[in-house]
Write a protein that holds these residues in place. Structure first.
Motif, short mmCIF file in Angstrom:
data_model
loop_
_atom_site.label_atom_id
_atom_site.label_comp_id
_atom_site.label_asym_id
_atom_site.label_seq_id
_atom_site.Cartn_x
_atom_site.Cartn_y
_atom_site.Cartn_z
N ILE A 181 49.00 6.87 64.76
CA ILE A 181 48.72 7.80 63.67
C ILE A 181 49.95 8.61 63.28
O ILE A 181 50.11 8.99 62.11
CB ILE A 181 47.56 8.74 64.07
CG1 ILE A 181 46.24 7.94 64.15
CG2 ILE A 181 47.38 9.87 63.06
CD1 ILE A 181 45.77 7.37 62.82
N TYR A 182 50.85 8.86 64.23
CA TYR A 182 52.03 9.66 63.90
C TYR A 182 52.80 9.08 62.72
O TYR A 182 53.28 9.82 61.85
CB TYR A 182 52.96 9.77 65.12
CG TYR A 182 54.27 10.46 64.79
CD1 TYR A 182 54.32 11.83 64.51
CD2 TYR A 182 55.47 9.74 64.74
CE1 TYR A 182 55.51 12.46 64.20
CE2 TYR A 182 56.67 10.37 64.43
CZ TYR A 182 56.69 11.72 64.16
OH TYR A 182 57.88 12.34 63.84
N PHE A 215 53.51 10.73 68.68
CA PHE A 215 54.59 11.69 68.50
C PHE A 215 55.69 11.46 69.53
O PHE A 215 55.40 11.46 70.73
CB PHE A 215 54.08 13.13 68.66
CG PHE A 215 53.34 13.67 67.48
CD1 PHE A 215 53.98 14.51 66.57
CD2 PHE A 215 52.00 13.38 67.28
CE1 PHE A 215 53.29 15.04 65.48
CE2 PHE A 215 51.30 13.90 66.19
CZ PHE A 215 51.95 14.72 65.29
N PRO A 216 56.94 11.29 69.12
CA PRO A 216 58.03 11.25 70.08
C PRO A 216 58.31 12.66 70.60
O PRO A 216 57.92 13.65 69.97
CB PRO A 216 59.21 10.72 69.26
CG PRO A 216 58.89 11.08 67.85
CD PRO A 216 57.39 11.07 67.73
N ALA A 217 59.00 12.74 71.74
CA ALA A 217 59.24 14.04 72.36
C ALA A 217 60.03 14.98 71.47
O ALA A 217 59.81 16.19 71.48
CB ALA A 217 59.95 13.84 73.70
N ASP A 218 60.94 14.43 70.67
CA ASP A 218 61.81 15.26 69.84
C ASP A 218 61.42 15.26 68.37
O ASP A 218 62.25 15.45 67.49
CB ASP A 218 63.26 14.79 69.98
CG ASP A 218 63.43 13.32 69.56
OD1 ASP A 218 62.39 12.63 69.40
OD2 ASP A 218 64.57 12.87 69.39
N TRP A 219 60.14 15.08 68.09
CA TRP A 219 59.70 14.88 66.70
C TRP A 219 60.06 16.05 65.79
O TRP A 219 60.38 15.87 64.61
CB TRP A 219 58.19 14.62 66.65
CG TRP A 219 57.31 15.80 66.95
CD1 TRP A 219 56.95 16.26 68.17
CD2 TRP A 219 56.71 16.68 66.00
NE1 TRP A 219 56.15 17.37 68.06
CE2 TRP A 219 55.98 17.64 66.74
CE3 TRP A 219 56.68 16.75 64.61
CZ2 TRP A 219 55.24 18.66 66.14
CZ3 TRP A 219 55.95 17.77 64.00
CH2 TRP A 219 55.24 18.69 64.74
N MET A 232 54.18 9.50 56.83
CA MET A 232 54.01 9.01 55.46
C MET A 232 53.42 10.11 54.58
O MET A 232 53.87 10.33 53.44
CB MET A 232 53.10 7.78 55.46
CG MET A 232 53.73 6.54 56.07
SD MET A 232 52.51 5.26 56.52
CE MET A 232 51.60 5.07 55.02
N ILE A 233 52.42 10.81 55.11
CA ILE A 233 51.80 11.90 54.35
C ILE A 233 52.83 12.98 54.06
O ILE A 233 52.95 13.45 52.92
CB ILE A 233 50.61 12.48 55.15
CG1 ILE A 233 49.47 11.45 55.22
CG2 ILE A 233 50.12 13.78 54.51
CD1 ILE A 233 48.36 11.85 56.17
N ARG A 234 53.60 13.36 55.10
CA ARG A 234 54.62 14.40 54.90
C ARG A 234 55.63 13.98 53.84
O ARG A 234 56.03 14.78 53.01
CB ARG A 234 55.34 14.69 56.23
CG ARG A 234 56.46 15.73 56.09
CD ARG A 234 55.88 17.09 55.77
NE ARG A 234 56.89 18.04 55.29
CZ ARG A 234 57.13 18.29 54.01
NH1 ARG A 234 56.48 17.65 53.04
NH2 ARG A 234 58.03 19.19 53.67
N TYR A 235 56.03 12.71 53.88
CA TYR A 235 57.02 12.23 52.92
C TYR A 235 56.49 12.31 51.49
O TYR A 235 57.18 12.78 50.59
CB TYR A 235 57.41 10.78 53.25
CG TYR A 235 58.46 10.23 52.32
CD1 TYR A 235 59.82 10.38 52.61
CD2 TYR A 235 58.11 9.57 51.15
CE1 TYR A 235 60.80 9.90 51.75
CE2 TYR A 235 59.08 9.09 50.27
CZ TYR A 235 60.42 9.25 50.58
OH TYR A 235 61.38 8.77 49.71
#
Length: 297
Positions: A245-246, A286-290, A251-254
């Motif tokens: 889902i991340y 989510f990656p750790a440094d997202w 995509m939504i944020r973009y």
């Protein structure tokens, strides 16, 4: 084989969970949640708390019913947040499809004209749906058009408002005019093949949110096209799982850079995550440094 498991009351299910090692501080309250939410719906949130091998369905020592409910609440609020933002993108796509394509083609009735489409079979299918939606629509603008004008169908921008998002996406992809498709995609800061992929995938996610389908820790079947050229900040698509889902959240944020430049989506997402510290957002992808990615700054 036949299904022969007996039905159980909410109280019996709570007792069974306790026997398997789940810590339940308030059995009566837990039974109420199971009764109103449904054991089958909550069952997916038990899985991360199982000991290995998970097939035994025995809980880890630190597993509690409160953690189960926190995962459920986080997932529910995440769906509501995503649905709210996808709605903005959907409305913008409807407007862009109806208006930009009409301008490029010089035909406000393009959506019901066969000459504008590549595949006749898909066109016939879309036209049948348009006819059905138009006939049964109770929207005031549709009723007004029927009463005032003699045309068989209204202009494209009206039709775009009464069609399901998925069908409108397929109509867009079936367009013969590459120029029209590219202009719509460019409006959203993407190349046409990528935009077509994204709008389909987000339509699917919208339906998941609308029908209360679990999104947290789900691996989705459909891959999306990863953009190589972007107008706004984007993530390193090779560093994340595109089926989580991340990736859809990114995509939504973009797309919100175009649709809602002053959106508080990033702030709301961070607040949601901070309120549920026991929920593993790594399971969402989510990656750790997202938060260090340019698009989230």
């Amino acid at each position: 084989m036949k299904y022969e498991k007996p039905g159980r009351t909410a109280e019996e299910l709570v007792a069974m969970l306790q026997e398997k090692g789940l810590v339940v501080d308030d059995a009566s309250r837990a039974a109420g949640y199971i009764r109103n939410i449904g054991y089958f719906r909550l069952k997916a949130y038990f899985y991360p708390l199982y000991r290995e091998p998970k097939s035994r369905h025995l809980f880890k020592e630190e597993a509690t019913f409160d953690k189960v409910m926190n995962m459920y609440r986080f997932d529910r609020k995440l769906r509501l947040l995503l649905f709210n933002e996808i709605e903005k993108i959907e409305v913008a796509f409807r407007s862009a499809t109806g208006n930009i394509v009409s301008e490029v083609l010089g035909d406000v009735f393009w959506m019901t004209e066969r000459k504008h489409f590549k595949n006749s079979f898909y066109f016939d299918s879309a036209l049948a749906l348009i006819q059905s939606e138009y006939d049964r629509s109770k929207e005031e603008f549709v009723i007004h058009f029927k009463n005032k004008y003699s045309d068989t169908f209204p202009p494209a921008w009206m039709i775009a408002e009464i069609l399901p998002l998925g069908n409108l996406s397929h109509i867009y992809m079936n367009l013969r005019s590459s120029r029209a498709k590219k202009k719509v995609a460019k409006y959203f800061g993407l190349q046409e093949p990528v935009f077509a992929s994204w709008i389909l995938v987000l339509g699917n996610l919208r339906n998941m949110c609308c029908h209360h389908v679990r999104t947290w820790n789900r691996e989705l079947a459909i891959n999306t096209a990863d953009p190589q050229v972007t107008a706004f900040p984007w993530i390193d698509g090779t560093a994340v799982n595109p089926k989580r889902i991340y990736y859809r959240i990114c995509m939504i944020r973009y797309l919100l850079f175009t649709v809602s430049p002053h959106s508080r989506f990033t702030e709301k997402l961070k607040i949601l995550i901070s309120r549920y510290p026991t929920v593993d957002i790594g399971a969402v992808g989510f990656p750790a440094d997202w938060e260090t990615e340019p698009m989230w700054r």
